[in-house]
Design an enzyme around this catalytic site. Structure first.
Site, PDB file in Angstrom:
ATOM      1  N   GLN A 209      25.258 133.502 130.055  1.00  0.00           N
ATOM      2  CA  GLN A 209      24.775 133.638 128.685  1.00  0.00           C
ATOM      3  C   GLN A 209      23.255 133.568 128.617  1.00  0.00           C
ATOM      4  OE1 GLN A 209      28.263 130.689 127.458  1.00  0.00           O
ATOM      5  NE2 GLN A 209      26.964 131.100 125.699  1.00  0.00           N
ATOM      6  N   GLU A 244      25.996 128.961 129.801  1.00  0.00           N
ATOM      7  CA  GLU A 244      24.610 128.845 129.346  1.00  0.00           C
ATOM      8  C   GLU A 244      23.738 128.236 130.430  1.00  0.00           C
ATOM      9  OE1 GLU A 244      22.023 126.915 125.646  1.00  0.00           O
ATOM     10  OE2 GLU A 244      24.175 127.228 125.405  1.00  0.00           O
ATOM     11  N   ARG A 322      22.793 117.505 117.832  1.00  0.00           N
ATOM     12  CA  ARG A 322      23.460 118.360 116.847  1.00  0.00           C
ATOM     13  C   ARG A 322      24.697 117.669 116.257  1.00  0.00           C
ATOM     14  NH1 ARG A 322      23.875 123.928 114.890  1.00  0.00           N
ATOM     15  NH2 ARG A 322      22.005 124.615 115.968  1.00  0.00           N
ATOM     16  N   ARG A 354      30.991 125.981 122.428  1.00  0.00           N
ATOM     17  CA  ARG A 354      31.036 126.531 121.076  1.00  0.00           C
ATOM     18  C   ARG A 354      30.968 125.441 119.997  1.00  0.00           C
ATOM     19  NH1 ARG A 354      35.546 131.121 119.795  1.00  0.00           N
ATOM     20  NH2 ARG A 354      34.508 132.142 118.035  1.00  0.00           N
ATOM     21  N   PHE A 356      28.429 123.197 120.036  1.00  0.00           N
ATOM     22  CA  PHE A 356      27.286 122.473 120.610  1.00  0.00           C
ATOM     23  C   PHE A 356      27.112 121.075 120.015  1.00  0.00           C
ATOM     24  CE2 PHE A 356      22.783 122.044 121.917  1.00  0.00           C
ATOM     25  CZ  PHE A 356      22.849 122.570 123.194  1.00  0.00           C
ATOM     26  N   THR A 454      18.036 124.164 117.462  1.00  0.00           N
ATOM     27  CA  THR A 454      17.211 123.043 116.991  1.00  0.00           C
ATOM     28  C   THR A 454      15.938 122.902 117.823  1.00  0.00           C
ATOM     29  OG1 THR A 454      18.625 121.575 118.299  1.00  0.00           O
ATOM     30  CG2 THR A 454      19.103 121.785 115.948  1.00  0.00           C
ATOM     31  N   ALA A 523      24.255 129.175 119.923  1.00  0.00           N
ATOM     32  CA  ALA A 523      23.897 128.670 118.596  1.00  0.00           C
ATOM     33  C   ALA A 523      24.238 129.655 117.482  1.00  0.00           C
ATOM     34  CB  ALA A 523      22.410 128.295 118.538  1.00  0.00           C
ATOM     35  N   GLU A 725      30.304 129.931 115.716  1.00  0.00           N
ATOM     36  CA  GLU A 725      30.650 128.515 115.821  1.00  0.00           C
ATOM     37  C   GLU A 725      31.311 127.885 114.595  1.00  0.00           C
ATOM     38  OE1 GLU A 725      27.378 126.799 118.917  1.00  0.00           O
ATOM     39  OE2 GLU A 725      26.621 127.557 117.024  1.00  0.00           O
TER      40      GLU A 725
END
Length: 775
Positions: A209, A244, A322, A354, A356, A454, A523, A725
């Site tokens: 990703q 990721e 998060r 998914r 996060f 973020t 995200a 998400e």
């Protein structure tokens, strides 16, 4: 299920258009890394893994490995010319190969390179290692007992006077909630193939990703400039966050082997080893103390979110951050203080998944809402409505961002009507009154999900667009396709901009040599960022084509306008292909690099204040279940979901994402259980021991609607909103429905506080708990 009018060719913006790989995938013609033609003389790598959760390496003997049939060589930390580290947050806590100490069961120690994958795999088992055992901890409770060491700096969000708010509250809800982790279980396992180039160059095909992070890590380990590493990624067979950062190891090992032996190297682990080596969704233990009044309106919240983070930082900092960002979900807290605790454990480092961390924050919040409702004898939906964010007041989040686009009231009211919630709830209550063995539950829960990275610097994207003289269009952008439909959406954006059908647009693989310094496709921001970057590139080319048309057809620039299929200059209509040829003949540049950076956002982690999110996406779900109180087995009877996507760019793709995200969340919260034994080994490491949802687990009555009246108030591509998400957060409605069914055994007097995943065993234990409380 929803039926949509799918347009196979046109592909205009906001139309349902098939996924660009759909036909190839069902026909077996879509190429993944393992399908690529293998270069002559290619080697296969396999990893040798630790068999201890925490130990010193007293000795390691690789002689038998090196002498095994088909083995060409072995890689260890001594073969790393650069840094022996692949920490995504650069904390130097994640070695490629462990050297003196292992910190989790399954940690890579070396890699075998052989003439076949089977030869390398068999040889890796021949290693002789002597360990000196050290104490290990594998869960939150053990980590806390051992002193509560953390892998990265915790976060605190605070607003108001929490202590006074709690002390002044008439009622208090105190409790603990346990939320399990989740394996990504992408259909295509981790894989990388590295091809050596001249000098210091290397070319990487990898399922990731985040191509740029692969580039950075390979360069770091090889000790070469980023420009020497080119990463190519056409499509993944699923990612969900698990590709990721987790692909770094496999790409780096393949690249090390390729440069050392001057031959292409491919590395693909077995599914069992993939489970052991790669991180999962973080499991959390959340303790809370919530003050509220007689109406169930919350007055103060204090909570700690403790997470099993694993042996290194990886992404545990931003994930646990998060979780705090979403601990309010759709509700206003006058006074709030929440803390994260990313705990060190001797397990593989947990990572992005998914949502996060956001879903865990939402779930904790919904649990204390549920706790309050049971204490007051109210429908949980009534308590939810009492606490919803306002529009003009009661609209500031725990991180001090004002909610400016609140539509949660309308979303919930619409679903309440469509799903006939009140009528069905009355029917459930009557059913439970008249049935002894089977019990039903129903719940309706909302979501407000913040959209943006973020880490503000990640909110940028690039794209490269070429128009060829025959009118065909080449599109490259920094996003990656993992089945979510990103490529077809961005292609629709470009086709719509030029006024042509989507089959004019050729979607190219994501390549760091074409679009540099990309952000991860994560995200839920892939379309927001890359769609806007591609639109910027298209608009640059359009401006040149417009100027050329005005000049060549001798009209004022204001008299040039785009129409479907081409451009109109005064009274003259010029087909797009003809215009492209004319531009080429007159030396007009038909290529552009586009760029986009999300505006307005900012975040100060030190003070816990800012505007980390560009906008919010909203949704709601209603779930109904039936349980068997004698066995704990249950059936998921019906689901109704409404999702706010602004003006959907591709309704068919988006509804598929909502359906898939919701069911993936149901699996996480009901059947998918991760279990480590007392030696620290993950025992649920294959389909035989780890149960993901099957087609039979999908409710027969499954309705999904898009809030087609919604428009993103912030400028976005087509005024759309993110989809990836938010739907997974809505799966908690199933857990609450199960809780209601279990609680009916004790006439709803006691909340069962079911841990997740809510397996049939936990349902049965909950039923027995209720019977004991009612005795």
């Amino acid at each position: 299920m929803n039926k949509l009018d799918v347009k196979p060719v046109a592909g205009r913006l906001h139309e349902s258009t098939p996924h660009d790989s759909a036909i190839k995938q069902v026909g077996g013609r879509a190429e993944y890394v393992d399908d690529l033609a293998e270069p002559e003389g290619m080697l296969h790598a396999y990893l040798g893994l630790s068999t201890k959760a925490h130990a010193e390496i007293a000795s390691i003997d690789l002689d038998a490995v090196r002498q095994a049939p088909g083995v060409v060589g072995v890689l260890t930390a001594e073969d790393v010319p650069g840094e022996n580290d692949i920490s995504s947050v650069h904390k130097h806590d994640e070695p490629v190969f462990a050297t003196t100490t292992v910190k989790y069961w399954g940690q890579p120690l070396f890699a075998v390179l052989g003439t076949s994958r089977d030869a390398a795999r068999r040889a890796a088992k021949l290693v002789k290692i002597e360990y000196r055992d050290l104490p290990h901890v594998t869960d939150v409770a053990g980590a806390m007992k051992a002193g509560g060491a953390v892998v990265t700096e915790p976060l605190k969000l605070e607003r108001g006077d929490v202590d006074s708010g709690l002390a002044g509250s008439k009622h208090r809800a105190k409790g603990t909630i346990t939320i399990g982790g989740q394996e990504h279980f992408y259909l295509e396992s981790q894989i990388a193939m590295a091809v050596p180039g001249e000098d210091d160059e290397v070319y990487i095909h990898v399922s990731t990703q985040h191509p740029t992070e692969i580039q950075v890590m390979v360069a770091q380990v090889l000790g070469v400039p980023h420009a020497a590493v080119t990463v190519n990624m056409r499509r993944m067979g699923g990612g969900f966050g698990g590709k990721e950062t987790q692909g770094n190891l496999f790409a780096v090992v393949a690249a090390l082997g390729a440069k050392k032996f001057g031959r292409a190297v491919k590395l693909r682990p077995d599914r069992d080893d993939d489970f052991q080596i790669t991180g999962k969704r973080h499991d959390f233990v959340v303790s809370y103390d919530v003050g509220y009044d007689d109406d169930g309106r919350i007055e103060a919240v204090a909570a700690t979110f403790a997470a099993r983070s694993g042996y290194s930082a990886d992404l545990s900092g931003p994930v646990t951050d998060r979780a705090l960002f979403h601990c309010d979900n759709a509700y206003y807290y006058p006074h709030v203080r929440v803390n994260s605790l990313p705990l060190f454990t001797n397990t593989v480092s947990n990572t992005a998944f998914r949502g996060f961390g956001g879903p865990q924050g939402v779930i904790a919040c919904e649990r204390w809402i549920e706790h309050i409702a049971f204490a007051l004898g109210k429908d949980p939906l009534e308590v939810r409505k009492a606490n919803f964010y306002g529009t003009d007041d009661r609209n500031v989040t725990p991180y001090h961002q004002t909610v400016e686009d609140n539509i949660i009231h309308r979303v919930v009211e619409e679903l309440e009507t469509k799903a006939e919630y009140q009528k069905r709830r009355d029917a459930v209550l009557e059913f439970n009154r008249t049935h002894k063995v089977l019990k039903k539950g129903i719940a309706l829960s909302p979501v407000k999900f913040g959209i943006s990275f973020t880490a503000t610097w990640h909110n940028q994207a690039g794209a490269l667009v070429h128009v060829y003289r025959d009118g065909s269009i080449h599109l490259s952008h920094g996003g990656t396709e993992m089945g979510q439909g990103l490529h077809i959406k961005v292609a629709q954006v470009v086709a719509d901009a030029f006024g042509v059908t989507v089959d004019h647009v050729k979607i190219a693989a994501t390549n760091t040599g074409k679009v540099p310094n990309t952000s991860a496709t994560a995200a839920s921001s892939g379309t927001d960022l890359n769609g806007m970057a591609a639109l910027d590139a298209a608009n640059q080319i359009k401006a040149r084509m417009e100027a050329h048309a005005a000049r060549i057809y001798e009209v004022e620039p204001k008299d040039v306008r785009w129409e479907f299929g081409g451009i109109r200059a005064g009274q003259q209509f010029v087909p797009f292909g003809e215009l492209a040829t004319s531009c080429w003949m007159n030396r007009v540049q038909l290529s552009a690099a586009g760029f986009y950076a999300t505006p307005k956002i900012h975040w100060n982690r030190d003070t816990g204040t800012g505007r980390p999110f560009y906008y919010f996406a909203y949704g709601a779900a209603c779930a109904e279940v039936t349980i068997d109180t004698l066995t704990g087995e249950y059936q998921f009877d019906r689901a109704d979901v409404i999702e706010d996507l602004g003006r959907s760019l591709n309704p068919a793709i988006d509804i598929g994402q909502v359906e898939g995200g919701f069911i993936q969340g149901v699996g996480w919260l009901t059947t998918e259980e991760l279990w480590w034994d007392n030696k620290g080994q993950l025992r649920t490491h294959a389909p035989s021991t780890y149960k993901i949802p099957l087609a039979s687990d999908v409710p027969r009555d499954f309705n999904v609607w898009l809030a087609d009246w919604s428009v993103n108030k912030e400028p976005s591509v087509g005024r759309s909103k993110a989809v990836g998400e938010p739907p997974i957060c809505l799966s908690y409605a199933v857990v609450e429905a199960l809780s209601m069914a279990v609680a009916s055994v004790a006439d709803y007097q006691v909340h069962p506080n079911l841990d997740m995943p809510v397996t049939p065993e936990r349902v049965l234990m909950g039923v027995e708990k209720m019977r004991g409380s009612a005795a």
